[in-house]
Each structure stands twice: as C-alpha cells, then as structure tokens.
Write a protein that holds these residues in place. Structure first.
Motif, short mmCIF file in Angstrom:
data_model
loop_
_atom_site.label_atom_id
_atom_site.label_comp_id
_atom_site.label_asym_id
_atom_site.label_seq_id
_atom_site.Cartn_x
_atom_site.Cartn_y
_atom_site.Cartn_z
N SER A 58 4.63 -9.71 10.22
CA SER A 58 4.12 -8.45 10.77
C SER A 58 3.58 -7.50 9.70
O SER A 58 2.86 -6.56 10.02
CB SER A 58 5.21 -7.75 11.58
OG SER A 58 6.23 -7.26 10.74
N SER A 114 5.80 -10.28 17.13
CA SER A 114 6.08 -9.14 16.25
C SER A 114 7.23 -8.30 16.78
O SER A 114 7.16 -7.07 16.82
CB SER A 114 4.83 -8.27 16.09
OG SER A 114 3.85 -8.93 15.35
N LYS A 124 -0.09 -8.31 9.89
CA LYS A 124 -0.69 -8.23 11.23
C LYS A 124 -0.69 -6.83 11.82
O LYS A 124 -1.56 -6.49 12.61
CB LYS A 124 0.06 -9.14 12.20
CG LYS A 124 -0.09 -10.61 11.92
CD LYS A 124 0.68 -11.41 12.94
CE LYS A 124 0.57 -12.89 12.66
NZ LYS A 124 1.31 -13.68 13.63
N ASN A 125 0.31 -6.02 11.49
CA ASN A 125 0.47 -4.73 12.16
C ASN A 125 0.31 -3.56 11.19
O ASN A 125 0.73 -3.63 10.04
CB ASN A 125 1.85 -4.65 12.81
CG ASN A 125 2.07 -5.74 13.82
OD1 ASN A 125 2.67 -6.76 13.51
ND2 ASN A 125 1.59 -5.54 15.03
#
Length: 188
Positions: A104, A59, A107-108
């Motif tokens: 990302s 990331s 995921k983030n």
C-alpha cells in the motif's frame, strides 16, 4: 484482563495465521491530556509497533499493536516530583489504504485506521480537593477501555500519520479520561 492477554498470546503464537502476518512500526511526538479525575498535561515520544494478523482486502488489514509512550509532565504540582509518565495501550485495529500493507505504500496516497483496546497510563490523583489555591497530585496508574483512530498521508514520498486516542478511566479514576494526539513517521 487475563482474557485479553490470553487472546493476544493466541493470536501471536497461532500457526494458522502466520502466512498473513506482517510487521510495521512508526515513531513520533505526542501530547497527553488528562481531565476530570485524571490530571495530566505531558509531551513525549511514542513508538508504535503493529502486527498485521489478517489481510481483509488488497489494502486493508486487521492488526494487534501498541503505541508505547513516555512523556514529561508539564505540571509541577506532583507530590513525588517525578516528571516522567508512561502510556501503554494494546489495541486491535482495522487499517485501510496507505501503510495498511507493504504494497500500500506505492498504491495509496492516504489511509487510516480505527480500533478498540485497553490502556495503562499514569496520571495525577488529587490529594486534597478542598484546597482552593492549588491541588497536589500523587501519581497513580489509570487503566481502562480505549478507542483510537488515525489518518495516514504522504509528504513527498514519506508516510506520516496523525493518531488520536481516548481512554475512559475505571477504578480510582472512574469518570476521568485521558486523550492523546500523536504525529508519527511511518517506516515502510
């Protein structure tokens, strides 16, 4: 300046890094504030395209990009009475977390970036510094090295970012500087 443009051309045209390149972009509202020799108080819009050229982690990326801005001067004491100003930076940034890669976004929950570059802007240069009542400014181009940083976050499932930049003026504007603060919507 010529070396910077050559470096950017090489990065964009290199076949060696094509496998890692991804494109992203954002749009938003911005404010510009010039101080000392660079007089400017403007609000406007910014479009921020970015080419991720190296993936440095799951990331995180290194990118080349710009934050093209156009603004409306809030001060009316410019000699040419043209209220429009522009902002054209070129920077190399390290991106991490949210919005650093396509993956990302899921995921983030947050992320950020920081980087260095060079910027071309428009600001006001005083015509008469001895006039105590009110200076009249003439539009001049300001350029110089710049730094920028930002924080990216989600509201519901949409990605947004806050970006701040600082330009140190050289040439006629030596010692003057421009700052900008931007709130952007990030396209995924």
């Amino acid at each position: 300046m010529k070396k910077l443009l050559l470096l950017i051309f090489i990065i964009f045209s290199s076949n060696l890094i094509n496998a890692q390149q991804t494109f992203s972009h954002a749009i938003g509202a911005t404010g510009f504030l010039g101080t000392r020799n660079a007089n400017l108080h403007a609000v406007g819009i910014t479009y921020s395209p970015r080419l991720n050229i190296f993936k440095t982690g799951e990331s995180s990326t290194i990118s080349v990009g710009t934050n093209l801005g156009i603004g409306y001067n809030l001060k009316n004491n410019f000699a040419d009475k043209n209220p429009i100003t522009f902002h054209i930076p070129i920077s190399i940034d390290f991106n991490f977390g949210l919005a650093s890669t396509k993956a990302s976004f899921t995921k983030n929950k947050s992320g950020g970036f920081f980087g260095l570059g060079y910027s071309f802007e428009q600001a006001g240069l005083s015509l008469d510094e001895n006039n105590i009542e009110e200076d009249t400014f003439v539009k001049e181009n300001i350029n110089g090295p710049m730094v920028n940083l930002g924080y990216q976050f989600k509201i519901a499932s949409q990605a947004f970012g806050i970006r701040a930049s600082y330009l140190y003026g050289i040439g006629d504007f030596e010692g003057g500087y421009l700052t900008s603060l931007t709130l952007q919507y990030i396209f995924d």
